[in-house]
Design a protein around this motif. Sequence first.
Motif, PDB file in Angstrom:
ATOM      1  N   GLN A 134       0.790  -1.299   0.160  1.00  0.00           N
ATOM      2  CA  GLN A 134       0.106  -0.077   0.023  1.00  0.00           C
ATOM      3  C   GLN A 134       0.825   1.247  -0.068  1.00  0.00           C
ATOM      4  O   GLN A 134       0.229   2.247  -0.423  1.00  0.00           O
ATOM      5  CB  GLN A 134      -0.883  -0.058   1.206  1.00  0.00           C
ATOM      6  N   SER A 135       1.931   1.035   0.201  1.00  0.00           N
ATOM      7  CA  SER A 135       2.831   2.249   0.288  1.00  0.00           C
ATOM      8  C   SER A 135       3.578   2.600  -1.199  1.00  0.00           C
ATOM      9  O   SER A 135       4.212   3.670  -1.262  1.00  0.00           O
ATOM     10  CB  SER A 135       4.278   1.990   1.372  1.00  0.00           C
ATOM     11  N   LEU A 136       3.266   1.714  -2.031  1.00  0.00           N
ATOM     12  CA  LEU A 136       4.062   1.908  -3.390  1.00  0.00           C
ATOM     13  C   LEU A 136       3.346   2.979  -3.989  1.00  0.00           C
ATOM     14  O   LEU A 136       2.041   3.322  -3.823  1.00  0.00           O
ATOM     15  CB  LEU A 136       3.720   0.716  -4.239  1.00  0.00           C
ATOM     16  N   THR A 137       4.234   3.910  -4.722  1.00  0.00           N
ATOM     17  CA  THR A 137       3.602   5.185  -5.258  1.00  0.00           C
ATOM     18  C   THR A 137       3.470   5.375  -6.860  1.00  0.00           C
ATOM     19  O   THR A 137       2.859   6.091  -7.373  1.00  0.00           O
ATOM     20  CB  THR A 137       4.185   6.548  -4.682  1.00  0.00           C
ATOM     21  N   ASP A 138       4.515   4.500  -7.334  1.00  0.00           N
ATOM     22  CA  ASP A 138       4.519   4.666  -8.855  1.00  0.00           C
ATOM     23  C   ASP A 138       5.150   3.372  -9.151  1.00  0.00           C
ATOM     24  O   ASP A 138       5.758   2.431  -8.719  1.00  0.00           O
ATOM     25  CB  ASP A 138       5.402   5.878  -9.303  1.00  0.00           C
ATOM     26  N   LEU A 139       5.257   3.158 -10.754  1.00  0.00           N
ATOM     27  CA  LEU A 139       5.577   2.120 -11.437  1.00  0.00           C
ATOM     28  C   LEU A 139       7.086   1.650 -11.092  1.00  0.00           C
ATOM     29  O   LEU A 139       7.699   0.378 -10.768  1.00  0.00           O
ATOM     30  CB  LEU A 139       5.247   2.077 -12.684  1.00  0.00           C
ATOM     31  N   ALA A 140       7.816   2.650 -11.143  1.00  0.00           N
ATOM     32  CA  ALA A 140       9.243   2.399 -10.893  1.00  0.00           C
ATOM     33  C   ALA A 140       9.568   1.767  -9.516  1.00  0.00           C
ATOM     34  O   ALA A 140      10.461   1.032  -9.410  1.00  0.00           O
ATOM     35  CB  ALA A 140      10.033   3.870 -10.974  1.00  0.00           C
ATOM     36  N   GLU A 141       8.889   2.354  -8.448  1.00  0.00           N
ATOM     37  CA  GLU A 141       9.045   1.748  -7.190  1.00  0.00           C
ATOM     38  C   GLU A 141       8.385   0.169  -7.108  1.00  0.00           C
ATOM     39  O   GLU A 141       8.946  -0.668  -6.554  1.00  0.00           O
ATOM     40  CB  GLU A 141       8.230   2.366  -6.207  1.00  0.00           C
ATOM     41  N   VAL A 142       7.571  -0.056  -8.037  1.00  0.00           N
ATOM     42  CA  VAL A 142       6.886  -1.529  -7.951  1.00  0.00           C
ATOM     43  C   VAL A 142       7.864  -2.631  -8.651  1.00  0.00           C
ATOM     44  O   VAL A 142       8.181  -3.424  -8.024  1.00  0.00           O
ATOM     45  CB  VAL A 142       5.622  -1.387  -8.683  1.00  0.00           C
ATOM     46  N   ARG A 143       8.419  -1.858  -9.748  1.00  0.00           N
ATOM     47  CA  ARG A 143       9.657  -2.624 -10.500  1.00  0.00           C
ATOM     48  C   ARG A 143      10.735  -3.026  -9.458  1.00  0.00           C
ATOM     49  O   ARG A 143      11.200  -4.215  -9.456  1.00  0.00           O
ATOM     50  CB  ARG A 143      10.133  -1.714 -11.609  1.00  0.00           C
ATOM     51  N   HIS A 144      11.140  -1.990  -8.697  1.00  0.00           N
ATOM     52  CA  HIS A 144      12.453  -2.139  -7.827  1.00  0.00           C
ATOM     53  C   HIS A 144      11.932  -3.181  -6.520  1.00  0.00           C
ATOM     54  O   HIS A 144      12.747  -4.135  -6.270  1.00  0.00           O
ATOM     55  CB  HIS A 144      12.658  -0.982  -7.313  1.00  0.00           C
TER      56      HIS A 144
END
Length: 265
Positions: A134-144
Amino acid sequence: MKSLLTAIQEGRLIELPDNDKEKSLEYLATLIEAIPHIGTKDGITESILAREQTHNTGIGKGWACPHARSDSDGELLCSVGWSPEGIDYGSPDGLPVHLIVMYFVPDGQKNSYLKEISSLAKAIQTMPSMQALQSLTDLAEVRHRLLDAINAALESMAPDARARMIQLTVKQAEVGEEAGQVPEEIASLLVPVTIVSVPGQKPLVLGMDLDVVRLIDGQERIVKALEESGRAEHGGVRILMRSSSQYQPDRVVYECLALRTAPKV
């Protein structure tokens, strides 16, 4: 977790445009069907939705892992969808699902699938970062985060296999911020359309994307192709039929997804 890494590299990690469970599953299945050598012949979307009716694929902690099996040969494939708000998925723990990892499993890849899903489940259970979705803010962070899960899986591999996977991960990381934009571009290319076929008249295309409608509206050969194979292509738009309905007198409505093979100019 080779197929998960490949999905990230090839742009099959996307932000889901809808928080509806069924629509999200259809969207991810269509991303796999849009791969040229896969297509709709295996009925991936239908298989995914039918399986979900009898067995909820939410595995808890904000994750779901639906899959479709196939009698055909080929490689293990997956697509990944991120929902920032979370999807009411009916998971056993009652938590909304933020990440859906969908697999396409040919007969010869059953063992590979079981190994990969086991590695992913272990990473989710043991890594706190895999549970705080729930703390993820964008796709780049999801990718990491996903790359973190892949790296965690390396710990149980032999040194030579670990080295190969690390090389792939580094290669993906070197793509930089531009790579993080690829899934968004893919998501923007895929749109639902309805095609109405009336005998003696040109087909009528209904959709929210004006550019797509203009490109394929009135094209009679599209209807013929949909009748014959369930897919068509015209003017840089690939069309995949999801369902068709007969209406009186002799009218047919095709529910489709249209994939622009090139971005807007």
